[in-house]
Design a protein around this motif. Structure first.
Motif, PDB file in Angstrom:
ATOM      1  N   ALA A  57      94.247  55.546  -2.209  1.00  0.00           N
ATOM      2  CA  ALA A  57      93.296  54.771  -1.406  1.00  0.00           C
ATOM      3  C   ALA A  57      91.898  55.079  -1.929  1.00  0.00           C
ATOM      4  N   PRO A  58      90.938  54.192  -1.685  1.00  0.00           N
ATOM      5  CA  PRO A  58      89.557  54.465  -2.107  1.00  0.00           C
ATOM      6  C   PRO A  58      89.049  55.771  -1.502  1.00  0.00           C
ATOM      7  N   LEU A  59      88.217  56.464  -2.251  1.00  0.00           N
ATOM      8  CA  LEU A  59      87.709  57.769  -1.813  1.00  0.00           C
ATOM      9  C   LEU A  59      86.983  57.673  -0.474  1.00  0.00           C
ATOM     10  N   GLU A  60      86.169  56.649  -0.274  1.00  0.00           N
ATOM     11  CA  GLU A  60      85.406  56.527   0.974  1.00  0.00           C
ATOM     12  C   GLU A  60      86.336  56.376   2.169  1.00  0.00           C
ATOM     13  N   TRP A  61      87.407  55.632   1.997  1.00  0.00           N
ATOM     14  CA  TRP A  61      88.382  55.449   3.086  1.00  0.00           C
ATOM     15  C   TRP A  61      89.085  56.757   3.403  1.00  0.00           C
ATOM     16  N   ARG A  62      89.494  57.468   2.363  1.00  0.00           N
ATOM     17  CA  ARG A  62      90.173  58.743   2.560  1.00  0.00           C
ATOM     18  C   ARG A  62      89.233  59.776   3.195  1.00  0.00           C
ATOM     19  N   SER A  63      87.986  59.740   2.797  1.00  0.00           N
ATOM     20  CA  SER A  63      87.005  60.665   3.353  1.00  0.00           C
ATOM     21  C   SER A  63      86.839  60.446   4.842  1.00  0.00           C
ATOM     22  N   GLN A  64      86.860  59.189   5.252  1.00  0.00           N
ATOM     23  CA  GLN A  64      86.729  58.876   6.673  1.00  0.00           C
ATOM     24  C   GLN A  64      87.937  59.393   7.448  1.00  0.00           C
ATOM     25  N   VAL A  65      89.124  59.221   6.885  1.00  0.00           N
ATOM     26  CA  VAL A  65      90.346  59.714   7.521  1.00  0.00           C
ATOM     27  C   VAL A  65      90.280  61.230   7.692  1.00  0.00           C
TER      28      VAL A  65
ATOM     29  N   GLU B 164      90.128  66.156  10.543  1.00  0.00           N
ATOM     30  CA  GLU B 164      89.841  67.577  10.366  1.00  0.00           C
ATOM     31  C   GLU B 164      88.497  67.999  10.960  1.00  0.00           C
ATOM     32  N   GLY B 165      87.794  67.043  11.567  1.00  0.00           N
ATOM     33  CA  GLY B 165      86.530  67.363  12.208  1.00  0.00           C
ATOM     34  C   GLY B 165      85.445  67.777  11.245  1.00  0.00           C
ATOM     35  N   LEU B 166      85.441  67.195  10.046  1.00  0.00           N
ATOM     36  CA  LEU B 166      84.433  67.502   9.043  1.00  0.00           C
ATOM     37  C   LEU B 166      83.372  66.413   9.005  1.00  0.00           C
TER      38      LEU B 166
END
Length: 233
Positions: A157-165, A170-172
């Motif tokens: 998946a795109p990095l931005e999408w994964r980062s949001q997940v 994980e509360g980051l």
């Protein structure tokens, strides 16, 4: 891989290299590789349940299982180390510490990098040969590629999408979540490269699926269709 890790283990353990008793028709096995933030374990758990139910409905009654943490736990038993340490070493979390130890201890006391990876690979290959198993991560696609009854998928998946997940789960902060994705992706790539030797994904994966574009249900449906088409169930 031409069973290089099996040859390595036999040599290390002082065993004569002789052919093992072959399993008549190894597999079936499905491997799931994933970028950080894509839910490979969740997909594997659901898929195992669905395939088991379909097998029962057909009268074959084969129970499908999925393995992930078991890979490190069983490898750790073989290496006589804790599973947490095996995970940290195989993930390159303490590479400098590991190299320092190698200067003072022989592999008789502390296993080297190759020993750890080949022990993991042997466990994965043995489980894959027994069949009816879904393997999550740990270069399963490269280790089991020689098994004819196999299917290998990578979840991306795109990095931005994964980062949001990752940020939500994980509360980051978004910035920290993005950094964590990049760190974890790099560690996983380094582990895979030991077995894949820098080859392209197309040499190992039969399908690459976009988790942003596809729901869990759609991914599962695709994997079920493939399993039915290939005669896994």
């Amino acid at each position: 891989m031409d069973n290089l890790f099996l040859k390595y283990m036999n040599k290390r353990e002082g065993k004569n290299e002789k052919p093992s008793t072959p399993i008549g028709n190894p597999g079936p096995v499905i491997t799931i590789s994933r970028e950080y933030g894509c839910h490979g374990k969740r997909i594997a758990q659901k898929l195992a349940g669905i395939l088991t139910a379909k097998s029962a409905a057909s009268g074959e009654n084969k129970e499908w299982r999925w393995i992930s943490k078991e890979i490190l736990e069983e490898s750790a038993k073989e290496l006589k180390l804790s599973s947490s340490l095996v995970k940290e070493l195989s993930d390159y979390k303490h590479s400098h510490f590991f190299k320092d130890l190698a200067l003072f201890f022989s592999e008789d006391y502390y296993p080297g990098d190759a020993t750890i990876k080949n022990t993991i690979a042997k466990y994965i290959h043995d489980e894959a040969e027994q069949g009816y198993v879904i393997i999550v991560g740990r270069a399963g696609e490269a280790i089991t590629k020689s098994i004819n009854r196999s299917f290998h998928v990578k979840l991306e998946a795109p990095l931005e999408w994964r980062s949001q997940v990752v940020s939500e789960e994980e509360g980051l902060s978004p910035a920290d979540a993005k950094k964590e994705c990049q760190i974890q992706d790099k560690r996983r790539a380094m582990f895979r490269d030991y077995f894949e030797k820098g080859k392209k994904d197309i040499d190992f994966f039969d399908a690459i699926l976009n988790c942003k574009a596809l729901s869990d249900e759609e991914i599962l449906e695709l994997l079920i269709i493939i399993s039915e088409t290939r005669g896994f169930i």
